[in-house]
Design a protein around this motif. Structure first.
Motif, PDB file in Angstrom:
ATOM      1  N   GLU A   1       0.558  -1.754   0.068  1.00 46.04           N
ATOM      2  CA  GLU A   1      -0.044  -0.200   0.123  1.00 46.04           C
ATOM      3  C   GLU A   1       0.657   0.978   0.157  1.00 46.04           C
TER       4      GLU A   1
ATOM      5  N   TRP B   1      -2.405  -4.732  -0.518  1.00 47.37           N
ATOM      6  CA  TRP B   1      -3.430  -4.084  -0.610  1.00 47.37           C
ATOM      7  C   TRP B   1      -5.754  -4.694  -0.108  1.00 47.37           C
TER       8      TRP B   1
ATOM      9  N   THR C   1      -5.754  -5.534  -7.053  1.00 51.11           N
ATOM     10  CA  THR C   1      -3.633  -5.039  -6.020  1.00 51.11           C
ATOM     11  C   THR C   1      -3.414  -4.406  -7.940  1.00 51.11           C
ATOM     12  N   PRO C   2      -3.066  -3.262  -7.487  1.00 46.32           N
ATOM     13  CA  PRO C   2      -3.521  -2.125  -6.282  1.00 46.32           C
ATOM     14  C   PRO C   2      -4.502  -1.506  -6.283  1.00 46.32           C
ATOM     15  N   SER C   3      -5.487  -1.686  -4.831  1.00 50.02           N
ATOM     16  CA  SER C   3      -6.640  -0.941  -4.857  1.00 50.02           C
ATOM     17  C   SER C   3      -6.905   0.616  -5.375  1.00 50.02           C
TER      18      SER C   3
ATOM     19  N   GLN D   1      -8.943   2.251  -2.343  1.00 47.75           N
ATOM     20  CA  GLN D   1      -8.060   2.261  -1.154  1.00 47.75           C
ATOM     21  C   GLN D   1      -7.112   3.814  -1.572  1.00 47.75           C
TER      22      GLN D   1
END
Length: 339
Positions: free
Chosen positions: A229, A245, A250-252, A255
């Motif tokens: 992250e 994440w 992935t990646p988020s 987020q």
């Protein structure tokens, strides 16, 4: 295992509404639905002829099913029982329900986003350099900001079809803009170097990986890592934290949007490009509350339109255009701020 980007799913569900929702969710996330039927209306003897990589069974009313019994005894592909009745769309429970379902599908029959990495080869082939936008006078008369910490940071978010769209956006952008970018791309492991080369090969923007402790600078596009992250320190420097994440992306993007808006507030924006699923939509209200800007790529120009369309349908996006149109809008916005 099947080719990940062409995974086939056969749905058996006794609720018409549930079948509709499952069809849409699976298609939006890159899975090919080869059958969608009420088990009571499907010929039990025909199931061995269905070419599928997984059976998805979701029964809310039928207590017993001879068809399901036959599948459990004889099917040679995985059988997944559903996550129960889908909650109302555009709600947190629906987002969690979808994440659980898609996360299980990814583990059982693969992730359609695996097609993103190999597709980069087409962007690395010889192509003419597209025309670049002219730097407007209010910006051309300012000292060149390249290398300065970016006063605004925008997130470029993409999944399937994203690299080509993001490349077209960056190819159109002139250098000398007082802005920096983060680029969150759903992609499999092992393609980071190819992504940097493919997206940046015609651009005046410097595409690079994360340098912890350094801020996002004007003229830079920092690629968000897929396994860890990315956050911000108090002084706006980038920081990689030793946690994965949130699943299943992935990646988020959701987020990353939260992390960006929490730190930069009105000085941030998000552009959602081509992609599957709805990653990012859940965090859009928070970005807007913090004063951030949300734009989307137009569906007609996307290879996979569900990710930008999901955000657009939420009513929170303020601009939709093709990649070059998004670049034009950003240049005009930055010029107006400084005129």
């Amino acid at each position: 295992m099947t080719e990940m980007h062409n995974a086939r799913v056969a749905i058996l569900a006794d609720s018409p509404l549930q079948r509709h929702v499952l069809q849409q969710v699976l298609a939006d996330n890159g899975y090919h639905v080869v059958l969608n039927s009420d088990p009571e209306r499907f010929d039990e003897a025909a199931w061995p002829t269905v070419a599928t990589d997984l059976w998805l069974i979701d029964l809310s009313q039928t207590e017993e099913s001879s068809l399901v019994d036959a599948l459990l005894e004889g099917a040679e592909v995985p059988i997944l029982f559903g996550e129960g009745q889908a909650p109302e769309r555009f709600t947190d429970p629906f987002t969690q329900w979808e994440k659980r379902l898609i996360g299980k599908l990814k583990r059982l029959i693969g992730d359609p986003v695996a097609a993103v990495g190999p597709a980069l080869e087409t962007l690395l082939q010889d192509q003419p350099r597209p025309p670049r936008l002219t730097l407007p006078e209010p910006l051309a008369n300012l000292p060149l900001p390249a290398g300065d910490p970016a006063p605004e940071v925008w997130l470029l978010a993409a999944s399937l079809g994203g690299p080509a769209a993001v490349k077209a956006f960056l190819d159109a952008l002139p250098g000398g803009l007082p802005v920096g970018f983060l680029y969150a791309q759903h992609i499999g492991d092992g393609f980071a170097a190819s992504l940097l080369r493919a997206v940046g090969r015609h651009s005046q923007w410097h595409i690079q990986g994360v340098r912890p402790g350094e801020p996002v600078r004007c003229g830079e596009v920092v690629v968000v890592p897929t396994q860890q992250e990315l956050t911000f320190r108090a002084n706006s420097a980038l920081d990689i934290v030793e946690r994965a994440w949130p699943e299943p992306y992935t990646p988020s993007i959701s987020q990353m949007m939260l992390n960006l808006a929490q730190h930069f507030g009105t000085r941030c924006g998000v552009i959602v490009f081509s992609g599957m699923g709805n990653d990012g939509t859940a965090s859009a209200p928070y970005v807007r509350r913090r004063g951030g800007t949300l734009w989307t790529q137009s569906a007609s120009t996307c290879i996979a339109p569900s990710m930008p369309e999901s955000l657009r349908e939420s009513g929170l996006a303020t601009l939709t255009a093709d990649p070059r149109g998004l670049a034009e809008a950003l240049v005009a916005r930055l010029a107006e701020q400084r005129s």
